[in-house]
Design an enzyme around this catalytic site. Structure first.
Site, short mmCIF file in Angstrom:
data_model
loop_
_atom_site.label_atom_id
_atom_site.label_comp_id
_atom_site.label_asym_id
_atom_site.label_seq_id
_atom_site.Cartn_x
_atom_site.Cartn_y
_atom_site.Cartn_z
N HIS C 104 1.03 -1.04 -0.04
CA HIS C 104 0.02 0.00 -0.05
C HIS C 104 0.90 1.20 -0.07
O HIS C 104 1.77 1.45 0.83
CB HIS C 104 -0.95 -0.19 1.42
CG HIS C 104 -1.68 1.18 1.44
ND1 HIS C 104 -2.38 2.06 0.49
CD2 HIS C 104 -1.81 2.02 2.34
CE1 HIS C 104 -3.01 2.92 0.82
NE2 HIS C 104 -2.65 3.17 2.04
N HIS C 106 0.76 5.77 -0.90
CA HIS C 106 0.19 7.18 -1.52
C HIS C 106 1.31 7.71 -2.56
O HIS C 106 1.31 9.05 -2.61
CB HIS C 106 0.11 7.99 -0.24
CG HIS C 106 -0.78 7.62 0.93
ND1 HIS C 106 -0.66 7.94 2.15
CD2 HIS C 106 -1.75 6.68 1.00
CE1 HIS C 106 -1.65 7.41 2.99
NE2 HIS C 106 -2.15 6.62 2.13
N TYR C 223 9.41 -12.71 -20.68
CA TYR C 223 10.09 -11.68 -20.04
C TYR C 223 11.06 -12.21 -18.79
O TYR C 223 10.30 -13.41 -18.16
CB TYR C 223 9.39 -10.56 -19.65
CG TYR C 223 10.26 -9.38 -19.05
CD1 TYR C 223 11.18 -8.59 -20.09
CD2 TYR C 223 10.43 -9.26 -17.68
CE1 TYR C 223 11.79 -7.68 -19.63
CE2 TYR C 223 11.33 -8.30 -17.31
CZ TYR C 223 11.84 -7.51 -18.20
OH TYR C 223 12.71 -6.40 -17.68
#
Lengths: 239, 239, 239, 239
Positions: C104, C106, C223
């Protein structure tokens, strides 16, 4: 190439170290990319300056690789070619006897203003402190010869601002010594960025002229540490 | 200049170290350019504060170079002149007894809002957590004397936000101690940037007032580590 | 608080080190400010996770300070309170058995999209590679309890994207392990920034759906380095 | 997999070290995120190149982990799979014999121009110096096979610019050696950013074509240090 007089040796030695070390400030404050900016210092009492070698990366600079030239950009001492902007530095020193340091960068926000040919309006107190006015725009000039130097001198003569935005090019700053010129370059990018950001969401009121005057006067005369015994004015000028 | 009582020595010594070290956070989070921001701490139980010396670069700060002044900005102890913003810090401590730390910066995104004189709307949860409201705009005030301090106090008194955007100038933040005030300055720039970016591509819905209240209440009372034996409230306040 | 079975000790020890070390990637790539982001890892074969302690700065994190909780966020082992986002992490692990890591943040550009409640359109190949689709927007939810976790799970279930923009809040990412979730958070900010910049000067054509499919399929399956003897799938998943 | 002739050993060894070290420049100048960019160098006098391994983080790169491939991307020597962009690098070397280095990045500002499919106009002197023209846009092409390489070659053949913006994708640059290609990638992002910023507040006048010609000619022929005894042209090319 003429040999500088022996009594200038200690000062030249000191300036090689100072100019070399100051280039790290250009990197630290994000003003340069690859090898794109340069700093010089006048050798007091001589027609000489110390300047960055051309195209050498900032990591590889040493005091010894700095180039000593006369004020027409002719190498006096050094294994490297001097900065390709040497002509402009030399012209400034010839025309402005009070200038002891010159800096040139393509710092991104300031160069964005220069690309538009738009002065940075004096609308925040940090700008009034350091520049005392809008940061002005100088003419477009090609590198090589005196054209850039002439544009810098014509724009900054009689102007409070130690920084000029050369049109479609970048920034030149001047100072009593090289550290003051570096500070002006750092603060020029700082205010160029803040004003860029501010204007993205609406108009920004200018500062009243009397407030600009009051802030400029105070900052130039009160801010920082006063010289004391054992300190030279140069080391104090922008501390 | 009066000598501080001997029983305050250990605390003054500790605050010199803390205030010095916290300036590195201003650099780390990109809040300052050259010498443009400053931090102070109140000496608990005395009419004294510890503050950055004026115009000294962040690299050169030492605990010993911090200046001890009274709350009118008069030097009590120190070899350097205190920050040119000392008057404002002192006014805040005199007027707001619960404040133990003050920070001032010209951080770019927050100063862009200040230049427009526009409050930062409370529209993301991180902002509700830390500020509990819009970040307000304070008046334009010239440096020197009490005007800036008065503007900070008038704007923040009774307001949840520990940060104020001083018009055409920059940011002041307050906290129970200097670390809390630094955190508020760091978060103020963070949310100033996010809101700046968000609004560049369209409107941003505000948070509902009841959500702001719930987030602010939780963050102030639940977040972080609770004080335990051997930990002081100060060291925990924003951890 | 129940004691984890002894056979899980080595894996818990390893995860404490991995989760601690991965937080440095959040700092390095500019995704976090002060203490604003967190990482967790599921303990395979148990109803347990390892997660960041609440409000501790990234510099001070140690493997020992990571908190071991059950999937309802109750501390099983640790001297610190777990992240205030622990409820959301636990809900994701309970609802999505294939998820081994949750992040998580911001991060500023992604949170700007979240603040507007606008998905990031899939218009560059790097985005098709990693996300295989637009990065979707999840609901606004208050912290505490299961609401954020429910929003993350509802948005990402059946979606190719390992990242969700939680409205007015920030980013949650998931992965087979914590490193994959960190990579998704890093790439989410990267494409959020590039798309933000691209749209500032005009429209950006979307990628054709068949191109998105082809790029996503190749990147997920071709990849990077293939697992070999002595390498676990986890250590290879995003290398 | 064929063994390279013994006389190429020292040069291959040198190129492994150079290519490895140059990746740190991509990180330093902010051109790459996670593992998103790659550099290769042609082995002079052979149908071989040295290239980054796929999906390995920049911190973990070593000279030994670089992969030696033929110009069709088949591994000749190396424990890792080569970059997933190896096909494109090889195509460029096959089609452009004067090219000794290739760089690929998704650097954010340049990729923003690529996402819009918009060339960067040549309007600042730094751009005229390095690129001598607008930075052109190449076609959209899927990874795998020769399509990307064909697009790079078709766009850059006969063009002054060593950089191409591949539509909806990112940047490819070429150079006489890998360091020159890295410099082009660094300067491409620099001018992409400055022009992005400049255009945010109004129109930017283009440079006159004769000024672009004069600047480009001077920079390519006068700037930097001239080769001298003991220096190879390669080490001097962009110094």
């Amino acid at each position: 190439m003429t040999v500088p007089p022996p009594e200038l040796r200690p000062e030249i030695h000191r300036l090689r170290r100072e100019v070399c070390a100051l280039h790290a400030e250009l990197v630290r404050w994000g003003l340069v990319t690859w090898t794109s900016g340069n700093i010089s210092a006048r050798v007091p009492g001589a027609e000489l300056m110390v300047i960055k070698p051309s195209g050498v990366s900032y990591d590889e600079l040493t005091p010894e690789s700095m180039v000593l030239t006369d004020l027409h950009g002719r190498t006096v001492e050094g294994d490297h070619a001097p900065s390709s902007d040497t002509d402009a530095h030399g012209y400034v020193y010839r025309a402005m006897p009070h200038v002891g340091g010159v800096v040139h960068t393509h710092s991104p926000y300031a160069t964005a203003w220069a690309a538009r040919g738009e002065p940075i309006p004096c609308a925040i107190t940090a700008m009034a402190d350091e520049f005392g006015a809008d940061i002005p725009v100088g003419p477009f000039a090609l590198i090589g010869g005196d054209d850039i130097g002439k544009g810098v001198v014509a724009t900054l003569s009689g102007h409070r601002s130690p920084a000029v935005l050369m049109r479609s090019h970048g920034v030149f700053t001047i100072g009593a010594g090289p550290k003051a010129a570096v500070k002006a370059a750092v603060m020029c990018e700082d205010v160029a960025r803040t004003m860029h950001l501010a204007l993205q969401h609406g108009p920004v009121p200018a500062l009243a002229p009397e407030h600009v005057d009051a802030l400029y006067d105070r900052y130039q005369n009160v801010y920082g540490q006063r010289p004391a015994a054992g300190r030279t004015p140069e080391s104090e000028e922008d501390s």
